[in-house]
Write a protein that holds these residues in place. Structure first.
Motif, short mmCIF file in Angstrom:
data_model
loop_
_atom_site.label_atom_id
_atom_site.label_comp_id
_atom_site.label_asym_id
_atom_site.label_seq_id
_atom_site.Cartn_x
_atom_site.Cartn_y
_atom_site.Cartn_z
N LEU A 5 39.28 44.57 50.38
CA LEU A 5 39.19 44.85 48.95
C LEU A 5 37.95 44.20 48.34
CD1 LEU A 5 40.55 46.21 46.54
CD2 LEU A 5 41.90 44.14 46.23
N THR A 6 37.63 43.00 48.75
CA THR A 6 36.43 42.31 48.27
C THR A 6 35.17 43.07 48.66
OG1 THR A 6 37.52 40.16 48.36
CG2 THR A 6 35.11 40.15 48.35
N HIS A 7 35.12 43.51 49.92
CA HIS A 7 33.94 44.26 50.36
C HIS A 7 33.85 45.60 49.62
CE1 HIS A 7 30.70 45.72 52.83
NE2 HIS A 7 31.39 46.82 53.03
N LEU A 8 34.98 46.27 49.46
CA LEU A 8 34.99 47.54 48.74
C LEU A 8 34.48 47.36 47.32
CD1 LEU A 8 35.72 50.51 48.45
CD2 LEU A 8 38.11 49.86 48.26
N THR A 9 34.91 46.30 46.66
CA THR A 9 34.44 45.99 45.32
C THR A 9 32.93 45.74 45.32
OG1 THR A 9 36.59 45.07 44.70
CG2 THR A 9 34.70 44.41 43.35
N THR A 10 32.45 45.01 46.31
CA THR A 10 31.02 44.73 46.42
C THR A 10 30.22 46.01 46.59
OG1 THR A 10 31.44 42.55 47.35
CG2 THR A 10 29.26 43.49 47.75
N VAL A 11 30.69 46.91 47.44
CA VAL A 11 30.00 48.19 47.65
C VAL A 11 29.98 48.99 46.36
CG1 VAL A 11 30.11 50.41 48.85
CG2 VAL A 11 30.45 48.30 50.13
N LEU A 12 31.11 49.04 45.68
CA LEU A 12 31.17 49.80 44.43
C LEU A 12 30.23 49.24 43.37
CD1 LEU A 12 35.01 50.42 44.29
CD2 LEU A 12 33.24 52.19 44.50
N THR A 13 30.11 47.92 43.31
CA THR A 13 29.25 47.32 42.29
C THR A 13 27.78 47.41 42.66
OG1 THR A 13 29.54 45.11 43.21
CG2 THR A 13 30.99 45.74 41.40
N THR A 14 27.44 47.21 43.93
CA THR A 14 26.03 47.19 44.30
C THR A 14 25.46 48.58 44.57
OG1 THR A 14 26.58 46.76 46.62
CG2 THR A 14 26.11 44.85 45.24
N LYS A 15 26.18 49.38 45.33
CA LYS A 15 25.64 50.70 45.71
C LYS A 15 25.88 51.76 44.64
CE LYS A 15 25.39 53.92 49.50
NZ LYS A 15 25.07 53.86 50.90
N PHE A 16 27.02 51.65 43.96
CA PHE A 16 27.37 52.69 42.98
C PHE A 16 27.29 52.20 41.54
CE2 PHE A 16 29.26 53.86 47.01
CZ PHE A 16 28.88 55.18 47.13
N GLU A 17 26.89 50.94 41.36
CA GLU A 17 26.66 50.35 40.04
C GLU A 17 27.86 50.44 39.11
OE1 GLU A 17 23.00 51.97 38.56
OE2 GLU A 17 21.85 51.20 40.24
N VAL A 18 29.05 50.25 39.69
CA VAL A 18 30.27 50.21 38.89
C VAL A 18 30.46 48.77 38.41
CG1 VAL A 18 32.78 50.51 38.95
CG2 VAL A 18 31.31 52.07 40.28
N PRO A 19 30.68 48.56 37.13
CA PRO A 19 30.92 47.20 36.64
C PRO A 19 32.17 46.60 37.31
CG PRO A 19 30.48 48.70 34.81
CD PRO A 19 30.66 49.55 36.04
N ALA A 20 32.05 45.40 37.80
CA ALA A 20 33.13 44.75 38.55
C ALA A 20 34.41 44.65 37.73
CB ALA A 20 32.69 43.37 39.02
N ASP A 21 34.29 44.47 36.43
CA ASP A 21 35.49 44.32 35.60
C ASP A 21 36.28 45.62 35.45
OD1 ASP A 21 33.60 45.56 33.96
OD2 ASP A 21 34.09 44.37 32.19
N ARG A 22 35.75 46.73 35.90
CA ARG A 22 36.46 48.01 35.85
C ARG A 22 37.22 48.30 37.14
NH1 ARG A 22 32.83 52.72 34.58
NH2 ARG A 22 34.84 53.77 34.59
N ILE A 23 36.96 47.49 38.18
CA ILE A 23 37.55 47.76 39.49
C ILE A 23 38.84 46.97 39.68
CG2 ILE A 23 37.16 47.70 41.99
CD1 ILE A 23 34.11 47.72 41.31
N THR A 24 39.93 47.72 39.86
CA THR A 24 41.22 47.12 40.18
C THR A 24 41.82 47.95 41.32
OG1 THR A 24 42.61 48.51 38.75
CG2 THR A 24 41.59 46.55 37.74
N PRO A 25 42.83 47.45 42.01
CA PRO A 25 43.45 48.26 43.06
C PRO A 25 44.01 49.59 42.55
CG PRO A 25 44.06 45.97 43.33
CD PRO A 25 43.34 46.07 42.01
N ARG A 26 44.34 49.67 41.28
CA ARG A 26 44.88 50.91 40.72
C ARG A 26 43.82 51.87 40.22
NH1 ARG A 26 50.20 48.95 37.36
NH2 ARG A 26 51.31 48.13 39.17
N SER A 27 42.56 51.43 40.18
CA SER A 27 41.48 52.29 39.70
C SER A 27 41.27 53.44 40.67
CB SER A 27 40.17 51.52 39.60
OG SER A 27 40.27 50.42 38.75
N THR A 28 41.20 54.66 40.14
CA THR A 28 40.84 55.79 40.99
C THR A 28 39.32 55.88 41.03
OG1 THR A 28 40.78 57.41 39.20
CG2 THR A 28 42.92 57.08 40.31
N LEU A 29 38.82 56.59 42.00
CA LEU A 29 37.37 56.79 42.07
C LEU A 29 36.90 57.54 40.84
CD1 LEU A 29 36.89 57.52 45.87
CD2 LEU A 29 36.76 55.34 44.65
#
Length: 89
Positions: A5-29
């Motif tokens: 989950l930590t790595h997935l969050t890192t990929v979403l924030t760095t590669k896809f520029e998703v703000p970290a505060d928007r990422i939760t386990p319930r967040s859909t793509l």
């Protein structure tokens, strides 16, 4: 699963520029504003990092971060998963 989950969050924030505060386990793509193409790109990135066979047909905008993390965790060899009841540390 926390490592995945930590790595997935890192990929979403760095590669896809998703703000970290928007990422939760319930967040859909889709919640994270990743379209179908970005979802497939995410899956390919995760496959390469974890060396697991992810099914690209499951890379849909309605998948949650938690679902993806659980899928990867179940595909990892036992040595990379935390042992159940492991209280060392």
């Amino acid at each position: 699963m926390d490592t995945v989950l930590t790595h997935l969050t890192t990929v979403l924030t760095t590669k896809f520029e998703v703000p970290a505060d928007r990422i939760t386990p319930r967040s859909t793509l889709a919640d994270l504003e990743l379209d179908s193409l970005a979802a497939v790109e995410l899956y390919v990135t995760l496959q390469e990092h974890w060396n697991v066979p992810l099914d690209d047909s499951e890379a849909t905008p309605d998948r949650t971060v938690g679902e993806i993390s659980r899928t990867i965790t179940t595909l990892l060899p036992q040595r990379e998963q935390p042992a159940a009841g492991d209280e060392s540390g």
